[in-house]
Design an enzyme around this catalytic site. Structure first.
Site, mmCIF file in Angstrom:
data_model
loop_
_atom_site.group_PDB
_atom_site.id
_atom_site.type_symbol
_atom_site.label_atom_id
_atom_site.label_comp_id
_atom_site.label_asym_id
_atom_site.label_seq_id
_atom_site.Cartn_x
_atom_site.Cartn_y
_atom_site.Cartn_z
ATOM 1 N N GLU A 26 -46.417 -126.211 7.461
ATOM 2 C CA GLU A 26 -46.575 -126.956 6.211
ATOM 3 C C GLU A 26 -45.254 -127.285 5.820
ATOM 4 O O GLU A 26 -44.096 -127.015 6.411
ATOM 5 C CB GLU A 26 -47.104 -126.070 4.900
ATOM 6 C CG GLU A 26 -46.108 -124.907 4.828
ATOM 7 C CD GLU A 26 -46.291 -123.992 3.446
ATOM 8 O OE1 GLU A 26 -45.931 -124.798 2.352
ATOM 9 O OE2 GLU A 26 -46.700 -122.959 3.348
ATOM 10 N N LYS A 160 -48.935 -114.764 -2.324
ATOM 11 C CA LYS A 160 -47.731 -114.294 -2.984
ATOM 12 C C LYS A 160 -48.005 -113.307 -4.204
ATOM 13 O O LYS A 160 -48.614 -113.457 -4.984
ATOM 14 C CB LYS A 160 -47.101 -115.678 -3.682
ATOM 15 C CG LYS A 160 -46.840 -116.796 -2.530
ATOM 16 C CD LYS A 160 -46.322 -117.980 -3.166
ATOM 17 C CE LYS A 160 -45.851 -118.990 -2.131
ATOM 18 N NZ LYS A 160 -47.046 -119.310 -1.470
#
Length: 311
Positions: A26, A160
């Site tokens: 990414e 996360k």
């Protein structure tokens, strides 16, 4: 610009043509996830980690409206250093292209573009997921629904830890996204080795993961993604007490400042970086480099299965 088809870097185009292993990367981590100037240095290190493990890196992003699979160094530098780079999820790709934007692709967008390009393995740091207080805000990352319909393996360190990890795992189950732990039965928590939840499945080698992908393709029943949860070793994680204290402080500041939507994750990551005096950044870098290495080895194992000649 009238031709909006995906463009390919020369190295990536040649590798895909020849059937050599390729790993998608990414670009949001470059433009939004890491501070300057470390972001460009780390982006290059991530690509090198993929090469060192025998695969070709394909960092995905948008340059002046052109969607590129396999950014060259000048393009990577542009996304790492210029202001105003848009954060692009899947829904944003067409609009950004038509308006000539520079853009960095999220996990969702990178997964979708990689699959469209014929790339089966993607390395990232941590997934997006269900945000805290989502029962009131309905704030949930597009990563989840995209992975439900995108046949790609995503190597990550879980979701996360600033998110609602338990709710995210529940949503992944509902959406039919397979999750396996790499040499673990516990779901990692990004900065933390153990995110606090058990996993049903564990795999022990890149070859075993390649076999999972081959089985999915051979059965032709399930078209969703595979999350490969790759935890940090305990001695490389962020100190858990420091993590919990920093997260509590960050959530309080988030509410105080009224930060919502796309701004939540970069806000909290920035707070972690400053409050831990760079310790979280060092952990973040270790995470993505480890994931890039494992993803490359999975891609190599998958390519070997594809090219193997039956006895």
């Amino acid at each position: 610009m009238t031709d909006f088809r995906i463009s390919y870097g020369t190295e990536v185009a040649d590798a895909l043509h020849d059937g050599r292993p390729v790993v998608a990367l990414e670009s949001t981590i470059v433009s939004h996830g890491l501070p300057r100037p470390e972001n460009l240095r780390v982006a290059r290190e991530i690509e090198q980690a993929v090469r060192d493990a025998g695969a070709v890196p394909a960092t995905i992003g948008m340059i002046g409206g052109e969607l590129v699979v396999g950014l060259d160094d000048a393009q990577l530098t542009r996304l790492a250093t210029v202001d105003g780079v848009s954060k692009l999820s899947v829904r944003d790709l067409a609009v950004a292209a038509a308006t000539g934007a520079d853009g960095a692709t999220t996990v969702a967008a990178t997964s979708a573009v990689a699959a469209a390009a014929g790339i089966g393995v993607f390395a990232t740091g941590g997934l997006g997921g269900v945000h805290r207080e989502a029962a009131h805000t309905f704030d949930e990352s597009a990563d989840l629904i995209t992975l439900a319909r995108t046949p790609i393996a995503v190597v990550c360190a879980g979701v996360k830890s600033i998110l609602d990890v338990g709710a995210t795992l529940e949503r992944l189950e509902t959406l039919g996204v397979a999750v396996v732990g790499y040499r673990t039965r516990r779901f990692p928590g990004f900065y933390l080795t153990d995110g606090g939840f058990d996993l049903d499945w564990s795999v022990d080698s890149p070859e075993q993961i390649a076999a999972v992908l081959a089985a999915r393709d051979g059965q032709a029943v399930h078209a969703g993604g595979l999350i490969v949860a790759n935890p940090l070793p305990v001695d490389e994680q962020l100190d858990p007490e420091l993590h919990d204290r920093t997260l509590t402080e960050g959530l309080a500041r988030l509410e105080r400042d009224g930060v919502t939507g796309k701004a939540v994750t970069p806000y909290l990551l920035s707070h972690f970086h400053s409050a831990t005096e760079g310790a979280s950044l060092a952990v973040n870098v270790r995470i993505i480099l480890r994931n890039a290495d494992l993803a490359a080895r999975i891609a190599v194992a998958s390519a070997a299965r594809t090219t193997a000649v039956p006895a």
